[in-house]
Motif scaffolding. Structure first.
Motif, PDB file in Angstrom:
ATOM      1  N   PRO A  28      47.063  13.855  14.623  1.00 28.95           N
ATOM      2  CA  PRO A  28      47.698  14.647  13.566  1.00 28.95           C
ATOM      3  C   PRO A  28      49.061  14.106  13.127  1.00 28.95           C
ATOM      4  CG  PRO A  28      47.801  15.804  15.659  1.00 28.95           C
ATOM      5  CD  PRO A  28      46.917  14.607  15.866  1.00 28.95           C
ATOM      6  N   LEU A  29      49.811  13.493  14.027  1.00 32.92           N
ATOM      7  CA  LEU A  29      51.115  12.957  13.619  1.00 32.92           C
ATOM      8  C   LEU A  29      50.953  11.778  12.670  1.00 32.92           C
ATOM      9  CD1 LEU A  29      53.116  13.228  16.953  1.00 32.92           C
ATOM     10  CD2 LEU A  29      53.041  14.808  15.020  1.00 32.92           C
ATOM     11  N   THR A  30      49.893  10.997  12.843  1.00 25.20           N
ATOM     12  CA  THR A  30      49.603   9.910  11.910  1.00 25.20           C
ATOM     13  C   THR A  30      49.303  10.467  10.534  1.00 25.20           C
ATOM     14  OG1 THR A  30      48.723   8.556  13.699  1.00 25.20           O
ATOM     15  CG2 THR A  30      48.097   7.930  11.470  1.00 25.20           C
ATOM     16  N   TRP A  31      48.447  11.509  10.478  1.00 25.18           N
ATOM     17  CA  TRP A  31      48.119  12.120   9.179  1.00 25.18           C
ATOM     18  C   TRP A  31      49.357  12.721   8.544  1.00 25.18           C
ATOM     19  CZ3 TRP A  31      44.280   9.494   8.766  1.00 25.18           C
ATOM     20  CH2 TRP A  31      43.145   9.547   9.547  1.00 25.18           C
ATOM     21  N   LEU A  32      50.181  13.369   9.344  1.00 22.13           N
ATOM     22  CA  LEU A  32      51.405  13.979   8.822  1.00 22.13           C
ATOM     23  C   LEU A  32      52.349  12.913   8.265  1.00 22.13           C
ATOM     24  CD1 LEU A  32      52.848  16.659   8.444  1.00 22.13           C
ATOM     25  CD2 LEU A  32      53.816  16.375  10.718  1.00 22.13           C
ATOM     26  N   SER A  33      52.494  11.817   8.983  1.00 23.40           N
ATOM     27  CA  SER A  33      53.334  10.721   8.511  1.00 23.40           C
ATOM     28  C   SER A  33      52.788  10.135   7.208  1.00 23.40           C
ATOM     29  CB  SER A  33      53.414   9.632   9.583  1.00 23.40           C
ATOM     30  OG  SER A  33      54.106   8.507   9.101  1.00 23.40           O
ATOM     31  N   HIS A  34      51.481   9.894   7.168  1.00 23.10           N
ATOM     32  CA  HIS A  34      50.878   9.365   5.938  1.00 23.10           C
ATOM     33  C   HIS A  34      50.990  10.378   4.795  1.00 23.10           C
ATOM     34  CE1 HIS A  34      49.506   5.596   7.450  1.00 23.10           C
ATOM     35  NE2 HIS A  34      48.687   6.125   8.336  1.00 23.10           N
ATOM     36  N   GLY A  35      50.874  11.661   5.110  1.00 26.08           N
ATOM     37  CA  GLY A  35      51.025  12.688   4.078  1.00 26.08           C
ATOM     38  C   GLY A  35      52.430  12.703   3.492  1.00 26.08           C
TER      39      GLY A  35
ATOM     40  N   LEU B 234      57.164   0.428   5.196  1.00 23.25           N
ATOM     41  CA  LEU B 234      58.560   0.640   5.571  1.00 23.25           C
ATOM     42  C   LEU B 234      58.674   1.750   6.620  1.00 23.25           C
ATOM     43  CD1 LEU B 234      61.564   0.037   5.207  1.00 23.25           C
ATOM     44  CD2 LEU B 234      61.581   1.712   3.343  1.00 23.25           C
ATOM     45  N   THR B 235      57.953   2.843   6.406  1.00 25.38           N
ATOM     46  CA  THR B 235      57.953   3.927   7.390  1.00 25.38           C
ATOM     47  C   THR B 235      57.435   3.431   8.731  1.00 25.38           C
ATOM     48  OG1 THR B 235      57.646   5.590   5.683  1.00 25.38           O
ATOM     49  CG2 THR B 235      57.050   6.218   7.926  1.00 25.38           C
ATOM     50  N   SER B 236      56.359   2.666   8.713  1.00 30.33           N
ATOM     51  CA  SER B 236      55.789   2.122   9.945  1.00 30.33           C
ATOM     52  C   SER B 236      56.790   1.216  10.650  1.00 30.33           C
ATOM     53  CB  SER B 236      54.507   1.357   9.627  1.00 30.33           C
ATOM     54  OG  SER B 236      53.950   0.822  10.790  1.00 30.33           O
ATOM     55  N   LEU B 237      57.464   0.371   9.895  1.00 30.01           N
ATOM     56  CA  LEU B 237      58.461  -0.531  10.472  1.00 30.01           C
ATOM     57  C   LEU B 237      59.605   0.255  11.116  1.00 30.01           C
ATOM     58  CD1 LEU B 237      59.529  -3.443  10.843  1.00 30.01           C
ATOM     59  CD2 LEU B 237      60.651  -3.163   8.620  1.00 30.01           C
ATOM     60  N   ILE B 238      60.082   1.273  10.430  1.00 24.38           N
ATOM     61  CA  ILE B 238      61.185   2.097  10.963  1.00 24.38           C
ATOM     62  C   ILE B 238      60.765   2.798  12.250  1.00 24.38           C
ATOM     63  CG2 ILE B 238      62.573   4.170  10.524  1.00 24.38           C
ATOM     64  CD1 ILE B 238      62.656   3.223   7.554  1.00 24.38           C
TER      65      ILE B 238
ATOM     66  N   CYS C  12      63.556   0.595  20.423  1.00 29.17           N
ATOM     67  CA  CYS C  12      64.885   0.951  20.943  1.00 29.17           C
ATOM     68  C   CYS C  12      64.771   1.968  22.070  1.00 29.17           C
ATOM     69  CB  CYS C  12      65.768   1.488  19.832  1.00 29.17           C
ATOM     70  SG  CYS C  12      66.275   0.243  18.642  1.00 29.17           S
ATOM     71  N   LEU C  13      63.897   2.935  21.928  1.00 23.87           N
ATOM     72  CA  LEU C  13      63.710   3.931  22.986  1.00 23.87           C
ATOM     73  C   LEU C  13      63.156   3.299  24.256  1.00 23.87           C
ATOM     74  CD1 LEU C  13      62.270   6.912  20.900  1.00 23.87           C
ATOM     75  CD2 LEU C  13      64.536   6.754  21.965  1.00 23.87           C
ATOM     76  N   VAL C  14      62.216   2.378  24.129  1.00 22.22           N
ATOM     77  CA  VAL C  14      61.655   1.689  25.299  1.00 22.22           C
ATOM     78  C   VAL C  14      62.730   0.841  25.967  1.00 22.22           C
ATOM     79  CG1 VAL C  14      60.008  -0.086  26.025  1.00 22.22           C
ATOM     80  CG2 VAL C  14      59.268   1.736  24.502  1.00 22.22           C
ATOM     81  N   LEU C  15      63.532   0.143  25.182  1.00 18.72           N
ATOM     82  CA  LEU C  15      64.624  -0.652  25.744  1.00 18.72           C
ATOM     83  C   LEU C  15      65.603   0.233  26.511  1.00 18.72           C
ATOM     84  CD1 LEU C  15      65.975  -3.421  25.976  1.00 18.72           C
ATOM     85  CD2 LEU C  15      67.158  -2.901  23.840  1.00 18.72           C
ATOM     86  N   ASN C  16      65.946   1.372  25.950  1.00 19.44           N
ATOM     87  CA  ASN C  16      66.840   2.310  26.649  1.00 19.44           C
ATOM     88  C   ASN C  16      66.215   2.822  27.940  1.00 19.44           C
ATOM     89  OD1 ASN C  16      68.982   2.128  24.880  1.00 19.44           O
ATOM     90  ND2 ASN C  16      68.254   3.808  23.597  1.00 19.44           N
ATOM     91  N   LEU C  17      64.933   3.109  27.905  1.00 12.22           N
ATOM     92  CA  LEU C  17      64.235   3.561  29.110  1.00 12.22           C
ATOM     93  C   LEU C  17      64.275   2.488  30.188  1.00 12.22           C
ATOM     94  CD1 LEU C  17      62.456   5.651  30.565  1.00 12.22           C
ATOM     95  CD2 LEU C  17      60.487   4.540  29.497  1.00 12.22           C
ATOM     96  N   PHE C  18      64.010   1.238  29.814  1.00 11.33           N
ATOM     97  CA  PHE C  18      64.081   0.144  30.790  1.00 11.33           C
ATOM     98  C   PHE C  18      65.484   0.000  31.365  1.00 11.33           C
ATOM     99  CE2 PHE C  18      60.288  -2.291  28.819  1.00 11.33           C
ATOM    100  CZ  PHE C  18      59.396  -1.536  29.562  1.00 11.33           C
TER     101      PHE C  18
END
Length: 81
Positions: A35-42, A57-61, A68-74
């Motif tokens: 559902p989050l994919t559909w919401l984003s595409h919507g 552009l949305t996908s890239l962002i 960045c979140l994964v890097l912070n987690l590591f």
């Protein structure tokens, strides 16, 4: 490859009204529940229509934020030692 199923031939993303939101969260369109994919595409469809630059552009962002979140987690995990 999946643009027709996800965007150009998907009537679910053409509106963000209540009925479409229910469809997004209850549908197994393309044999998956995302559902989050559909919401984003919507939201992209509302902002950019079918122009692929806006969707990409949305996908890239989103991918940059995730990296960045994964890097912070590591960094947090490695600093615990």
């Amino acid at each position: 490859m999946d643009d027709p199923a996800f965007i150009t031939e998907n009537p679910m993303i053409e509106s963000l009204d209540f009925d479409h939101l229910i469809q997004m969260f209850m549908s197994l369109h393309t044999a998956n529940w995302h559902p989050l994919t559909w919401l984003s595409h919507g939201m992209d469809y509302q902002l950019h229509g079918l122009d692929p630059r806006g969707h990409h552009l949305t996908s890239l962002i989103l991918h940059c934020i995730n990296a960045c979140l994964v890097l912070n987690l590591f960094n947090i995990i490695l600093s615990l030692k």
